[in-house]
Design an enzyme around this catalytic site. Sequence first.
Site, mmCIF file in Angstrom:
data_model
loop_
_atom_site.group_PDB
_atom_site.id
_atom_site.type_symbol
_atom_site.label_atom_id
_atom_site.label_comp_id
_atom_site.label_asym_id
_atom_site.label_seq_id
_atom_site.Cartn_x
_atom_site.Cartn_y
_atom_site.Cartn_z
ATOM 1 N N SER A 14 0.711 -1.785 -0.023
ATOM 2 C CA SER A 14 0.014 -0.054 0.099
ATOM 3 C C SER A 14 0.779 1.437 0.195
ATOM 4 O O SER A 14 1.796 1.416 0.884
ATOM 5 C CB SER A 14 -1.024 0.120 0.820
ATOM 6 O OG SER A 14 -1.577 1.226 1.041
ATOM 7 N N LYS A 65 -14.365 -4.441 2.209
ATOM 8 C CA LYS A 65 -14.983 -3.231 2.065
ATOM 9 C C LYS A 65 -16.116 -3.609 2.364
ATOM 10 O O LYS A 65 -17.219 -2.540 3.022
ATOM 11 C CB LYS A 65 -14.578 -2.584 0.480
ATOM 12 C CG LYS A 65 -13.814 -2.076 0.090
ATOM 13 C CD LYS A 65 -13.293 -1.386 -0.956
ATOM 14 C CE LYS A 65 -11.482 -1.523 -1.688
ATOM 15 N NZ LYS A 65 -12.049 -0.633 -2.889
ATOM 16 N N ASP A 101 -13.447 5.652 -4.164
ATOM 17 C CA ASP A 101 -13.475 4.663 -5.867
ATOM 18 C C ASP A 101 -13.709 5.503 -6.262
ATOM 19 O O ASP A 101 -13.078 5.000 -7.668
ATOM 20 C CB ASP A 101 -14.045 3.349 -5.141
ATOM 21 C CG ASP A 101 -12.569 2.580 -4.029
ATOM 22 O OD1 ASP A 101 -11.672 2.834 -4.095
ATOM 23 O OD2 ASP A 101 -13.373 1.211 -4.112
ATOM 24 N N GLY A 125 -15.486 -7.882 -13.669
ATOM 25 C CA GLY A 125 -16.194 -7.709 -11.984
ATOM 26 C C GLY A 125 -17.343 -7.865 -11.076
ATOM 27 O O GLY A 125 -17.870 -6.109 -11.850
ATOM 28 N N ASN A 149 -19.196 -9.976 -15.536
ATOM 29 C CA ASN A 149 -18.318 -11.226 -14.546
ATOM 30 C C ASN A 149 -19.056 -12.617 -14.671
ATOM 31 O O ASN A 149 -19.216 -13.611 -15.764
ATOM 32 C CB ASN A 149 -19.719 -11.392 -13.005
ATOM 33 C CG ASN A 149 -18.873 -11.047 -11.889
ATOM 34 O OD1 ASN A 149 -17.363 -11.353 -11.778
ATOM 35 N ND2 ASN A 149 -19.420 -12.441 -10.804
ATOM 36 N N ARG A 150 -18.228 -13.950 -14.333
ATOM 37 C CA ARG A 150 -17.789 -15.579 -13.904
ATOM 38 C C ARG A 150 -19.468 -16.065 -13.860
ATOM 39 O O ARG A 150 -19.800 -16.566 -14.772
ATOM 40 C CB ARG A 150 -17.389 -16.067 -13.483
ATOM 41 C CG ARG A 150 -16.385 -16.825 -13.820
ATOM 42 C CD ARG A 150 -15.633 -17.047 -12.533
ATOM 43 N NE ARG A 150 -14.462 -17.610 -13.743
ATOM 44 C CZ ARG A 150 -13.087 -16.314 -12.874
ATOM 45 N NH1 ARG A 150 -12.926 -15.114 -12.655
ATOM 46 N NH2 ARG A 150 -12.240 -16.476 -14.050
ATOM 47 N N MET A 212 -7.999 -1.207 -12.502
ATOM 48 C CA MET A 212 -7.701 0.103 -11.228
ATOM 49 C C MET A 212 -6.330 -0.879 -10.067
ATOM 50 O O MET A 212 -5.541 -0.004 -9.046
ATOM 51 C CB MET A 212 -9.434 -1.166 -10.673
ATOM 52 C CG MET A 212 -10.179 -0.430 -11.005
ATOM 53 S SD MET A 212 -11.383 -0.611 -9.871
ATOM 54 C CE MET A 212 -13.060 -0.259 -10.135
ATOM 55 N N GLY A 236 -4.130 2.371 -12.501
ATOM 56 C CA GLY A 236 -4.236 2.634 -11.180
ATOM 57 C C GLY A 236 -4.556 3.316 -10.532
ATOM 58 O O GLY A 236 -4.898 3.889 -9.355
#
Length: 270
Positions: A14, A65, A101, A125, A149-150, A212, A236
Amino acid sequence: MDHYRVYGNPIEQSKSPTIHQAFAKQTQQEICYEKELVQLQQFSEVVSQFIKQGGKGANVTAPFKEQAYKLCDHLSERAQLSGAVNTLSFNNGAIFGDNTDGVGLVQDLLSNQVVLRNSRILLLGAGGAAKGVVSSLLAQKPDLLIIANRTQAKAQFIVDQYPEENIQSSLYNEVAKYHFDLIINATSAGLTGDSLPIPNQAITTNTVCYDMVYGKQLTPFLVHSKALGAKKVIDGLGMLVSQAAESFAIWRGIKPSTQEIMKQLRAELQ
């Protein structure tokens, strides 16, 4: 001195402490901002301990999150819509949750001269990272936003929060039937090195590809996009700095400039 944290797992990578200390210096604020690795089952415990110690606020990164969202006593509208929180503020025993975000992503796209109004956007996603940016992307009035998405049900769950909007869900392998101006990767494939399961035809010479995630090198998704002739590829890092500036403004009441710290971080990465 006011204390802040960023919580995640992993967290070693980070840059948030560097960014926030730079913002504090620039705006002449005295703060202490540190990163902390949190075990998967201990998030709420760690947060309540920090509040007891007098902590003022925290940023939250993967995979916490959605847990952060559930901890809050009060939520901003954008946090409510996204079901995910990346910015916590502690005040008189109450926890306030926000999500910066989407603002960070949109600011970074616009600063890279990416046109969002009337565009066709594919968001890859349907986890916390994707949920956090949908309302901000829709506020830019694209022609169409598709969440792929999957498992389509997870993407459709997000779509159902926005009944009035030009938004649809899709499976990864079905996106090639559309034409996209912008593809945004909000999956962890950029971190893990896995390739994204979207057909190559989805990326053309008119497509801007955004991840991202960022790193020393281009992410696997951006390398792949570049090889397919994408118009522009963007990582990102700018989103990270822009969403941090928004968090800092929530906590400190002053919006810092992002240009210098962006230059510094980009130079450090290289």
